[in-house]
Structure formats: structure tokens, C-alpha cells
Design a protein around this motif. Structure first.
Motif, PDB file in Angstrom:
ATOM      1  N   PHE A   1     -10.362   7.988   7.908  1.00 49.09           N
ATOM      2  CA  PHE A   1     -10.623   7.174   6.730  1.00 49.09           C
ATOM      3  C   PHE A   1     -11.998   6.519   6.858  1.00 49.09           C
TER       4      PHE A   1
ATOM      5  N   GLY B   1     -10.978  -4.780  10.525  1.00 46.47           N
ATOM      6  CA  GLY B   1      -9.592  -4.344  10.691  1.00 46.47           C
ATOM      7  C   GLY B   1      -8.985  -4.665  12.049  1.00 46.47           C
TER       8      GLY B   1
ATOM      9  N   LEU C   1      -3.660   2.650  12.779  1.00 44.19           N
ATOM     10  CA  LEU C   1      -4.698   3.242  11.926  1.00 44.19           C
ATOM     11  C   LEU C   1      -5.920   3.702  12.719  1.00 44.19           C
TER      12      LEU C   1
ATOM     13  N   HIS D   1     -13.082   2.403  11.666  1.00 38.10           N
ATOM     14  CA  HIS D   1     -13.400   3.174  10.462  1.00 38.10           C
ATOM     15  C   HIS D   1     -14.864   3.030  10.061  1.00 38.10           C
TER      16      HIS D   1
ATOM     17  N   SER E   1      -4.853   1.469  -1.095  1.00 34.95           N
ATOM     18  CA  SER E   1      -4.589   0.459  -0.068  1.00 34.95           C
ATOM     19  C   SER E   1      -5.226  -0.884  -0.448  1.00 34.95           C
TER      20      SER E   1
ATOM     21  N   GLU F   1       0.850  -1.192   0.000  1.00 33.24           N
ATOM     22  CA  GLU F   1       0.000   0.000   0.000  1.00 33.24           C
ATOM     23  C   GLU F   1       0.882   1.237   0.000  1.00 33.24           C
ATOM     24  N   LEU F   2       0.282   2.361  -0.355  1.00 26.54           N
ATOM     25  CA  LEU F   2       1.011   3.627  -0.332  1.00 26.54           C
ATOM     26  C   LEU F   2       0.828   4.276   1.031  1.00 26.54           C
TER      27      LEU F   2
ATOM     28  N   TYR G   1      -4.674  -3.815  13.569  1.00 28.78           N
ATOM     29  CA  TYR G   1      -3.333  -3.934  12.976  1.00 28.78           C
ATOM     30  C   TYR G   1      -2.189  -4.080  13.962  1.00 28.78           C
TER      31      TYR G   1
ATOM     32  N   ASP H   1      -9.030  -2.169  15.420  1.00 32.82           N
ATOM     33  CA  ASP H   1      -8.230  -0.962  15.214  1.00 32.82           C
ATOM     34  C   ASP H   1      -8.699   0.177  16.115  1.00 32.82           C
TER      35      ASP H   1
ATOM     36  N   HIS I   1     -15.538  -1.506   3.500  1.00 33.99           N
ATOM     37  CA  HIS I   1     -15.295  -0.286   2.722  1.00 33.99           C
ATOM     38  C   HIS I   1     -15.667  -0.370   1.241  1.00 33.99           C
TER      39      HIS I   1
ATOM     40  N   ASP J   1     -15.722  -1.501  13.983  1.00 31.20           N
ATOM     41  CA  ASP J   1     -14.388  -1.166  13.494  1.00 31.20           C
ATOM     42  C   ASP J   1     -14.139   0.335  13.716  1.00 31.20           C
TER      43      ASP J   1
ATOM     44  N   GLY K   1      -9.796   0.630   1.124  1.00 30.89           N
ATOM     45  CA  GLY K   1      -9.583   0.330   2.544  1.00 30.89           C
ATOM     46  C   GLY K   1      -9.343  -1.137   2.829  1.00 30.89           C
ATOM     47  N   TYR K   2      -8.550  -1.784   1.977  1.00 27.02           N
ATOM     48  CA  TYR K   2      -8.216  -3.217   2.100  1.00 27.02           C
ATOM     49  C   TYR K   2      -9.404  -4.143   1.783  1.00 27.02           C
TER      50      TYR K   2
HETATM   51  C1  OKS Z   1      -3.636   3.929   4.372  1.00 26.93           C
HETATM   52  C2  OKS Z   1      -4.611   2.958   4.973  1.00 26.93           C
HETATM   53  C3  OKS Z   1      -5.989   3.061   4.387  1.00 26.93           C
HETATM   54  C4  OKS Z   1      -6.949   2.087   4.952  1.00 26.93           C
HETATM   55  C5  OKS Z   1      -7.325   2.370   6.379  1.00 26.93           C
HETATM   56  C6  OKS Z   1      -8.575   1.700   6.842  1.00 26.93           C
HETATM   57  C7  OKS Z   1      -8.573   0.206   6.832  1.00 26.93           C
HETATM   58  C8  OKS Z   1      -9.489  -0.338   7.872  1.00 26.93           C
HETATM   59  N1  OKS Z   1      -3.382   3.697   3.008  1.00 26.93           N
HETATM   60  N2  OKS Z   1     -10.809  -0.235   7.709  1.00 26.93           N
HETATM   61  O1  OKS Z   1     -11.677  -0.691   8.597  1.00 26.93           O
HETATM   62  O2  OKS Z   1      -9.106  -0.855   8.882  1.00 26.93           O
END
Ligand code: OKS
Ligand code: ZN
Length: 387
Positions: free
Chosen positions: A265, A365, A333, A239, A128, A16-17, A367, A326, A184, A237, A192-193
Motif C-alpha cells: 500500500f 502509522g 499492515l 508505507h 480506509s 474500514e473495508l 498498529y 508499522d 497518504h 513509516d 490510507g487513514y
Molecule cells: C486496508 C488498510 C489500508 C491502509 C494501510 C496503510 C496505512 C498506513 N484497508 N500508512 O502509513 O499505515
């Protein structure tokens, strides 16, 4: 707790960036390994490791088509091999988008670019959601875990007083270790993965396979008196689950509520003002509860009570939980002040207020890999204490 897992979910491995750098995606196979190890070690839960048969995969993809455009699914499935063939990616690398879809283009019909290189940006909204050689296998395995969880619960008693279900075995809850996550992505954009919306696919599965749904055919004399299944989605989550919200925004039979970081995000959704389309039966079936950066668990619990009361009032037949870790205080994140022991209180609160609802819990999510296991075990301990 019955926990569903599929080792194929570990194959997806991408980049991912982050700022100006390409890094290994924080949504990594190690997350699931850590959880599985912790669950095995605890000995407190029934871990069921499954593998999607070809038939299961076909069923899952067919169910996914109720929630995603067929050409989007086809793209996610084939883009890696197409890029590989064109020399745009090497076997160990990932497909990432270049140019995103334009919004609100005047006088232009927005359609997928002919160029396979450009198409990656048409079917994604961020950077991502890379696609590696085996991503598709994991994406289908992940969605299949959601399908299998729903099939198990569709046999369980619901609130719908369905005569067919009275003698069924009582399975109250099931957890699916979905990876990649799902909340997402939209009908035609990964982000968002997330690639397939596992929650939406669970609901499609319930609608298709629950006995009471067969009763709803007009040929049945009881047709008018059998109510439509109603679903409540609780998104825990960090997000906002923009994809899930969008899938059910117009649907008065699905209640979506989410507690999430405000202005985080995916940035463009998650406001409290998003309550469903006005002047429609679905108005009021979407409840966003944003919380400020740095919020404490006490502040979180206050929002959780609001979410749970609203679900009680809605009167669902099934509960679906988007479970993310998360919200943990050290998550890279997330930005809440939630600690391991809090997950026990969180889960106990949910289960105590929604005791009678059969529940499907799907992983989203989280992490901090080396704390995921203990956080999940804490959550499950609280859940089972109240069940
Ligand atoms: C930065 C990370 C973007 C994704 C963040 C959210 C992922 C997640 N490139 N969503 O629930 O946990
Ligand atoms: Zn998240």
C-alpha cells in the motif's frame, strides 16, 4: 523529548473495508492512548497536552489550504452532517465512498459530482478513510499539533545563519502525536487513514512564520543574499508517503526520502524511478528506497544510511520525520523484521548523522497497539542518546 498531544485526536473513530468485511479501523484511538500512557509511565519525556483554540483551528485550516483544495477541505469538514441530514448515515456510523474518481477520461472535464453520496468517492482513493461524526475535530487537532510543533521550532536556531535567531532558546526536536496521520492524502483525496497532510502543513507553517522568511521580502536590502529555507523529509513509516511525495515533487527546496515496503500500500507509487521531474531543478530531490517483504533490520539500516547521506548532501535547514511503527515485525499492515530494540538503533543512527538539524517528528502509522508505547520509547531513547 518534548511531546505534543491533543485529546481531541481521540474522537475520530471509524470503520474500514478489509476483504469483504467492514471492521473497526485499525488506525484507532487506542493507539494514541497506549503511547500517552507509556510516555507518562516512563517519566522520561515532557508530555504537553494542548487543545486547539478557535483561533488555532482557523490558522490550521488556512495553512492546510496551501496544500489541499478548498473544496476538498470543505467536503471533509461537512460530508458527515450532510449525509446525516439526508439519512445516508446514522450518528454512530461512518461515511465511506461508493464510486471512485475516473482517471484519464477522454473529452470529459472531471469535476465533483453534484450528488453528496457520490462526492465521498471523488475526494478519496480508498476505503480506509471513513468519516465519523467527530472526525473533522480530530483531523484539525492533528494538523494543529503539526502547526504548533513547527511554531516552536521556528523560534529555534537553524542552519540559515539567521541573525534574529541567535539568542533564541535551543529546542532541538519535538514530537507531535498526530492522529489521524497524514502522509497518504493528496491535495484533494483522502486515503490510507489520512485526511490532511500534516508534514506539508508543518512546512507551510515554517515558511510562513520563520523570521528568516520575513527577511526574504524584496523590500529588504538583503533580499538576494538570504537563502530560501530547505526541508528534508525522512519517511520511516512502512508505507510509501505518496501524498507527501506528490506535494513536493516539483519543489527543489524540499527533499523527500522514504524507506518502505515494495509493492505494498498505496501500490501505485514508491518506485526508485520516482526521482522528481526530469529536466527540472527538483530532479533528484525525491529518493524512494523500497525494501522487499520480510526485510531484516540490517537491510533496513543499509537503506537508512543511503537516505541520511542524501539528506546530508542536500543541506536542509529543517528535518521532518514521518514516524511509523508499522515496520514492527508483528504489525498487521507491515512486513519488515524490525523489533523493539531496533528502533533505538534506528533513531540513534538518524540523529547521529543529522545532529545539527532541528527536527519535527510526526506520528504516522503503527498498529500493534500494546507494543506501540515501548517501541516509541525505544526510538526516543536512541534519538536522545545521539542528540
Ligand atoms: C486496508 C488498510 C489500508 C491502509 C494501510 C496503510 C496505512 C498506513 N484497508 N500508512 O502509513 O499505515
Ligand atoms: Zn503505514
Amino acid at each position: 523529548m518534548l511531546i505534543l498531544h491533543d485529546e481531541t485526536t481521540l474522537l475520530h473513530d471509524t470503520v474500514e473495508l478489509l476483504g469483504a468485511k467492514l471492521i473497526p479501523a485499525q488506525e484507532s484511538p487506542a493507539r494514541i492512548k497506549a503511547i500517552v500512557d507509556a510516555v507518562k509511565h516512563s517519566g522520561n519525556h515532557e508530555l504537553r497536552t494542548i487543545s486547539a483554540s478557535e483561533e488555532d483551528q482557523k490558522t490550521t485550516i488556512a495553512l492546510a489550504k496551501a496544500n489541499h483544495k478548498p473544496e476538498y477541505i470543505e467536503h471533509i469538514q461537512n460530508v458527515f452532517s450532510q449525509w446525516l441530514k439526508e439519512g445516508l448515515v446514522e450518528a454512530h456510523e461512518s461515511v465511506l465512498p461508493e464510486c471512485f474518481r475516473l482517471q484519464n477520461v477522454a473529452n470529459a472535464k472531471l469535476r465533483p459530482p453534484k450528488d453528496i453520496y457520490a462526492r465521498a468517492g471523488y475526494y478519496a482513493f480508498d476505503m480506509s478513510t471513513g468519516i465519523s461524526k467527530n472526525s473533522w475535530q480530530s483531523i484539525v487537532a492533528s494538523a494543529n499539533l503539526a502547526v504548533q510543533a513547527a511554531l516552536l521550532m521556528a523560534e529555534a536556531p537553524t542552519n540559515s545563519k539567521n541573525p534574529f535567531q541567535q539568542n533564541s532558546p535551543k529546542l532541538k526536536s519535538v514530537l507531535a502525536l498526530c492522529r489521524p496521520p497524514g502522509h497518504h492524502c493528496t491535495g484533494s483525496q483522502a486515503g490510507g487513514y489520512c485526511y490532511l497532510n500534516n508534514i506539508a502543513i508543518t512546512i507551510t507553517t515554517f515558511r510562513q512564520f520563520t523570521h528568516s522568511q520575513r527577511l526574504r521580502r524584496p523590500s529588504n536590502p538583503n533580499f538576494a543574499s538570504v537563502s530560501t529555507l530547505k526541508f528534508a523529509i525522512l519517511d520511516l513509516d512502512f508505507h510509501h508517503g505518496n501524498g507527501t511525495q506528490e506535494q513536493f515533487y516539483m519543489d527543489p527546496t524540499v527533499f523527500y526520502t522514504s524507506i518502505h515496503g515494495q509493492d505494498e500500500f498505496p501500490y501505485y507509487t514508491g518506485a526508485a524511478s520516482e526521482q522528481g521531474p526530469s529536466n527540472s531543478p527538483a530532479f533528484g530531490t525525491n529518493l524512494n528506497l523500497p525494501l522487499k517483504t520480510g526485510s531484516s533490520f540490517e537491510e533496513y539500516l543499509a537503506k537508512l544510511h543511503i537516505a541520511l547521506s542524501a539528506i546530508q548532501q542536500f543541506g536542509a535547514d529543517h528535518l521532518l520525520v514521518s514516524l511509523g511503527f508499522d515496520t514492527f515485525h508483528t504489525d498487521p499492515l507491515g512486513k519488515f523484521q524490525i523489533e523493539t530494540q531496533d528502533y533505538k538503533v534506528m533513531a540513534k543512527t538518524v540523529r547521529a548523522m543529522l545532529k545539527n538539524l532541528p527536527a519535527v517528528i510526526l506520528l504516522e502509522g503503527g498498529y500493534v497497539v500494546d507494543r506501540l508505547g515501548e517501541n516509541l520509547l525505544s526510538f526516543l531513547a536512541g534519538w536522545e542518546e545521539a542528540e
